[in-house]
Design a protein around this motif. Sequence first.
Motif, mmCIF file in Angstrom:
data_model
loop_
_atom_site.group_PDB
_atom_site.id
_atom_site.type_symbol
_atom_site.label_atom_id
_atom_site.label_comp_id
_atom_site.label_asym_id
_atom_site.label_seq_id
_atom_site.Cartn_x
_atom_site.Cartn_y
_atom_site.Cartn_z
ATOM 1 N N ASP A 167 0.816 -1.206 0.000
ATOM 2 C CA ASP A 167 0.000 0.000 0.000
ATOM 3 C C ASP A 167 0.858 1.268 0.000
ATOM 4 O O ASP A 167 0.527 2.247 -0.669
ATOM 5 N N ILE A 168 1.963 1.265 0.745
ATOM 6 C CA ILE A 168 2.832 2.444 0.771
ATOM 7 C C ILE A 168 3.484 2.646 -0.588
ATOM 8 O O ILE A 168 3.553 3.766 -1.102
ATOM 9 N N ARG A 169 3.951 1.564 -1.205
ATOM 10 C CA ARG A 169 4.550 1.684 -2.543
ATOM 11 C C ARG A 169 3.524 2.177 -3.561
ATOM 12 O O ARG A 169 3.841 2.986 -4.432
ATOM 13 N N LYS A 170 2.295 1.693 -3.441
ATOM 14 C CA LYS A 170 1.227 2.140 -4.344
ATOM 15 C C LYS A 170 0.970 3.632 -4.158
ATOM 16 O O LYS A 170 0.829 4.383 -5.130
ATOM 17 N N ALA A 171 0.918 4.084 -2.918
ATOM 18 C CA ALA A 171 0.696 5.514 -2.639
ATOM 19 C C ALA A 171 1.862 6.355 -3.159
ATOM 20 O O ALA A 171 1.653 7.459 -3.691
ATOM 21 N N LEU A 172 3.087 5.851 -3.031
ATOM 22 C CA LEU A 172 4.242 6.588 -3.554
ATOM 23 C C LEU A 172 4.178 6.709 -5.066
ATOM 24 O O LEU A 172 4.535 7.747 -5.629
ATOM 25 N N ARG A 173 3.734 5.648 -5.746
ATOM 26 C CA ARG A 173 3.571 5.734 -7.207
ATOM 27 C C ARG A 173 2.531 6.787 -7.566
ATOM 28 O O ARG A 173 2.701 7.541 -8.518
ATOM 29 N N LYS A 174 1.451 6.853 -6.796
ATOM 30 C CA LYS A 174 0.424 7.864 -7.027
ATOM 31 C C LYS A 174 0.987 9.272 -6.839
ATOM 32 O O LYS A 174 0.550 10.221 -7.496
ATOM 33 N N CYS A 175 1.957 9.431 -5.946
ATOM 34 C CA CYS A 175 2.585 10.713 -5.688
ATOM 35 C C CYS A 175 3.624 11.076 -6.752
ATOM 36 O O CYS A 175 4.214 12.156 -6.703
ATOM 37 N N GLY A 176 3.890 10.149 -7.653
ATOM 38 C CA GLY A 176 4.860 10.431 -8.703
ATOM 39 C C GLY A 176 6.246 9.895 -8.445
ATOM 40 O O GLY A 176 7.211 10.283 -9.087
ATOM 41 N N MET A 177 6.381 8.981 -7.499
ATOM 42 C CA MET A 177 7.690 8.389 -7.202
ATOM 43 C C MET A 177 7.885 7.120 -7.998
ATOM 44 O O MET A 177 7.124 6.313 -8.141
#
Length: 119
Positions: A109-119
């Motif tokens: 979930d954290i990695r998914k949220a980071l991808r959403k943030c543009g990481m």
Amino acid sequence: MLPAQHKPTSPAEFRRTIKGGKRAGTRTVVVHFRNNTSQDTKFDIAAAGPRFGLVVSKAVGNAVVRHRTSRRLRHVCRSLFPDLPPTADLVIRALPASATASSEQLEKDIRKALRKCGM
């Protein structure tokens, strides 16, 4: 436990990351991401590496559940060090669903949220 150079040191730094960064949420966490290029902190940001702040409120559960959730989140944060720029500031807010999530689910979930943030 995360070393001091990998944690925000004041409420102002938490606030700066939450107000001035990008935000993305999943079922278990909300991630606030900010690429900190300012010189107003007491540490050399680039030398210290990414910094992580955790917010685990009483909505997650009682003290035992909150501490267990915090330990899992800190473990996930350590696994993210190589994947983040050294100037990254993150504040991870645990949602009530994080209390029953596994460490693997929290990392996903954290990695998914980071991808959403543009990481």
